[in-house]
Design a protein around this motif. Structure first.
Motif, PDB file in Angstrom:
ATOM      1  N   PRO A   1       7.451 -15.589 -97.079  1.00 52.13           N
ATOM      2  CA  PRO A   1       7.205 -16.915 -97.656  1.00 52.13           C
ATOM      3  C   PRO A   1       7.575 -16.956 -99.140  1.00 52.13           C
ATOM      4  O   PRO A   1       7.167 -16.080 -99.920  1.00 52.13           O
ATOM      5  CB  PRO A   1       5.704 -17.122 -97.451  1.00 52.13           C
ATOM      6  CG  PRO A   1       5.349 -16.231 -96.299  1.00 52.13           C
ATOM      7  CD  PRO A   1       6.232 -15.034 -96.435  1.00 52.13           C
ATOM      8  N   MET A   2       8.354 -17.952 -99.544  1.00 54.06           N
ATOM      9  CA  MET A   2       8.666 -18.135-100.956  1.00 54.06           C
ATOM     10  C   MET A   2       7.478 -18.783-101.661  1.00 54.06           C
ATOM     11  O   MET A   2       6.680 -19.496-101.047  1.00 54.06           O
ATOM     12  CB  MET A   2       9.919 -18.990-101.124  1.00 54.06           C
ATOM     13  CG  MET A   2      11.184 -18.295-100.647  1.00 54.06           C
ATOM     14  SD  MET A   2      12.693 -19.230-101.014  1.00 54.06           S
ATOM     15  CE  MET A   2      12.534 -20.583 -99.843  1.00 54.06           C
ATOM     16  N   THR A   3       7.371 -18.561-102.960  1.00 56.54           N
ATOM     17  CA  THR A   3       6.234 -19.057-103.723  1.00 56.54           C
ATOM     18  C   THR A   3       6.710 -19.803-104.956  1.00 56.54           C
ATOM     19  O   THR A   3       7.798 -19.547-105.480  1.00 56.54           O
ATOM     20  CB  THR A   3       5.323 -17.899-104.164  1.00 56.54           C
ATOM     21  OG1 THR A   3       6.089 -16.948-104.928  1.00 56.54           O
ATOM     22  CG2 THR A   3       4.720 -17.179-102.955  1.00 56.54           C
TER      23      THR A   3
ATOM     24  N   GLY B   1       8.609 -24.553 -97.484  1.00 56.78           N
ATOM     25  CA  GLY B   1       8.439 -24.955 -96.099  1.00 56.78           C
ATOM     26  C   GLY B   1       9.655 -25.660 -95.534  1.00 56.78           C
ATOM     27  O   GLY B   1      10.009 -25.462 -94.361  1.00 56.78           O
ATOM     28  N   VAL B   2      10.321 -26.470 -96.358  1.00 55.68           N
ATOM     29  CA  VAL B   2      11.521 -27.167 -95.894  1.00 55.68           C
ATOM     30  C   VAL B   2      12.633 -26.163 -95.610  1.00 55.68           C
ATOM     31  O   VAL B   2      13.327 -26.250 -94.593  1.00 55.68           O
ATOM     32  CB  VAL B   2      11.975 -28.218 -96.926  1.00 55.68           C
ATOM     33  CG1 VAL B   2      13.314 -28.826 -96.511  1.00 55.68           C
ATOM     34  CG2 VAL B   2      10.928 -29.316 -97.065  1.00 55.68           C
ATOM     35  N   VAL B   3      12.816 -25.182 -96.503  1.00 53.60           N
ATOM     36  CA  VAL B   3      13.853 -24.163 -96.299  1.00 53.60           C
ATOM     37  C   VAL B   3      13.600 -23.418 -94.997  1.00 53.60           C
ATOM     38  O   VAL B   3      14.505 -23.267 -94.154  1.00 53.60           O
ATOM     39  CB  VAL B   3      13.909 -23.177 -97.478  1.00 53.60           C
ATOM     40  CG1 VAL B   3      14.829 -21.996 -97.146  1.00 53.60           C
ATOM     41  CG2 VAL B   3      14.413 -23.879 -98.734  1.00 53.60           C
ATOM     42  N   GLU B   4      12.372 -22.954 -94.800  1.00 56.43           N
ATOM     43  CA  GLU B   4      12.062 -22.201 -93.588  1.00 56.43           C
ATOM     44  C   GLU B   4      12.269 -23.059 -92.341  1.00 56.43           C
ATOM     45  O   GLU B   4      12.719 -22.562 -91.297  1.00 56.43           O
ATOM     46  CB  GLU B   4      10.624 -21.690 -93.665  1.00 56.43           C
ATOM     47  CG  GLU B   4      10.412 -20.650 -94.764  1.00 56.43           C
ATOM     48  CD  GLU B   4       8.958 -20.209 -94.879  1.00 56.43           C
ATOM     49  OE1 GLU B   4       8.238 -20.316 -93.858  1.00 56.43           O
ATOM     50  OE2 GLU B   4       8.549 -19.776 -95.980  1.00 56.43           O
ATOM     51  N   GLY B   5      11.957 -24.351 -92.436  1.00 56.02           N
ATOM     52  CA  GLY B   5      12.072 -25.236 -91.284  1.00 56.02           C
ATOM     53  C   GLY B   5      13.495 -25.557 -90.884  1.00 56.02           C
ATOM     54  O   GLY B   5      13.724 -26.055 -89.771  1.00 56.02           O
ATOM     55  N   LEU B   6      14.470 -25.276 -91.745  1.00 58.11           N
ATOM     56  CA  LEU B   6      15.864 -25.572 -91.402  1.00 58.11           C
ATOM     57  C   LEU B   6      16.339 -24.741 -90.208  1.00 58.11           C
ATOM     58  O   LEU B   6      17.312 -25.112 -89.545  1.00 58.11           O
ATOM     59  CB  LEU B   6      16.771 -25.331 -92.611  1.00 58.11           C
ATOM     60  CG  LEU B   6      16.597 -26.309 -93.775  1.00 58.11           C
ATOM     61  CD1 LEU B   6      17.482 -25.904 -94.951  1.00 58.11           C
ATOM     62  CD2 LEU B   6      16.916 -27.740 -93.348  1.00 58.11           C
ATOM     63  N   GLY B   7      15.671 -23.640 -89.933  1.00 61.70           N
ATOM     64  CA  GLY B   7      16.040 -22.825 -88.785  1.00 61.70           C
ATOM     65  C   GLY B   7      15.703 -23.462 -87.457  1.00 61.70           C
ATOM     66  O   GLY B   7      16.179 -23.004 -86.407  1.00 61.70           O
TER      67      GLY B   7
END
Length: 355
Positions: free
Chosen positions: A12-14, A336-342
């Motif tokens: 997770p990015m912070t 969260g948006v970056v992770e959700g692109l998958g």
């Protein structure tokens, strides 16, 4: 300053307080107004692209689709002053190699990808720097909205460079766009603006509906047909095949479907880059490419000198990158948006405009 910080592949990015970049004599410092959130950020977060030398280290700040206002100018910078509004390509050129001198700074011999290397951090932050600013930074027309410019990002700009400068799209040509994520929808809109007949191809009915709104004349829903290339060809005159086919996703299936949907003498435009499943390698029908004289083109970003073409088309309403922006979010929402692109569920281009 506050920034989104990479912690390691798939960690997770912070949002943290980090040092503000210190611009060199040839650089500018920019206060961020907006930054697009790109599938390339997801690739880098996931750990893809080691095979092309992209290996982000913990502590890196992503973000390569920025727009902002200049707050500091290096001693050697002539073209910009404090208060100017600017954007820049994600792949920053040196300005002096033969590619840069020939107007192809996007393939600079010493290209630096913003937000993917520690010495050129990105714009998921309150401030970012632009190296070799006189070459790389692009002045913005007064009337453009920062979110619209962030929507240009690398996806819209890459699609424009590819369709307007890499392949030969003329009015009335059939252009098939395989994959209708952010870059695919951008390609649909650009191809329509160039006068092409556009066929959009995707698994998602929602994305195909958005493609129709952006200029697609025909659509192919992948799950509803047995043979995607043949479904594309049936829409063209005498089922001869597309004049240009775009792989806007980068997986083996879309690349092959795009190539197979071409007619004789057709041109394949590769925009999407692969994941770890392909590892940068995709099988292609080489003998058919030879006998049909099909051509394969890559497109990578945009040189700074081509932005004015986009701005002129925006001024007349032919191009509207803001129509592809799907949502605006705050800096805290970026991880969260970056992770959700998958999940491939985003319809359009998300943009961060809250810093």
């Amino acid at each position: 300053m506050r920034a989104v910080v990479f912690q390691g592949a798939e960690e997770p990015m912070t949002v943290e307080d980090v040092d503000r970049p210190e611009p060199g004599d040839d650089d500018i410092l920019v206060e961020t107004e907006a930054c697009g959130i790109c599938r390339s950020d997801w690739h880098a977060w996931r750990g893809d692209w080691e095979w092309i030398g992209v290996m982000p280290q913990p502590g890196l700040v992503f973000g390569h689709e920025p727009v902002g206002r200049v707050v500091e100018v290096g001693d050697n910078v002539d073209r910009f002053a404090v208060g100017d509004r600017v954007t820049n390509p994600f792949n920053l050129g040196c300005g002096s190699c033969h590619h840069c001198r020939d107007g192809r700074g996007n393939i600079c011999e010493r290209s630096v990808p913003m937000g993917f290397v520690p010495f050129q951090t990105g714009a998921f932050a309150e401030y970012y720097s632009v190296r070799n600013a006189d070459f790389n930074a692009v002045s913005l027309p007064d009337e453009v909205d920062p979110v619209d410019v962030a929507g240009l990002g690398c996806r819209f700009a890459t699609a424009f460079h590819g369709l307007a400068h890499r392949v030969d799209v003329t009015p009335g040509d059939w252009v098939a766009v395989h994959g209708c994520g952010g870059v695919g929808l951008s390609a649909v809109h650009v191809a329509d603006a160039l006068g092409a007949n556009v066929i959009a191809v995707d698994l998602s009915a929602e994305k195909l509906e958005r493609a129709r709104d952006l200029g697609a004349d025909r659509t192919v829903e992948v799950g509803a047909v047995d043979d995607v290339p043949q479904a594309v060809k049936k829409f063209t005159e005498s089922s001869r095949g597309a004049d240009v086919a775009v792989d806007a996703l980068g997986i083996a299936e879309t690349c092959r479907n795009a190539m197979d949907s071409l007619g004789k003498g057709g041109q394949h435009l590769q925009i999407g880059m692969t994941t770890s499943e392909e590892g940068g390698e995709v099988s292609l029908p080489v003998d058919t490419m030879v006998t049909d004289e099909r051509e394969f083109y890559g497109t990578y970003g945009i040189p700074p000198n081509e932005y004015d073409e986009i701005f002129r088309m925006m001024a007349t309403g032919k191009l509207e990158p803001g129509r592809i922006v799907s949502e605006t979010v705050s800096l805290e929402e970026v991880p969260g948006v970056v992770e959700g692109l998958g999940d491939y569920e985003t319809v359009g281009i998300p943009v961060c405009d809250g810093f």
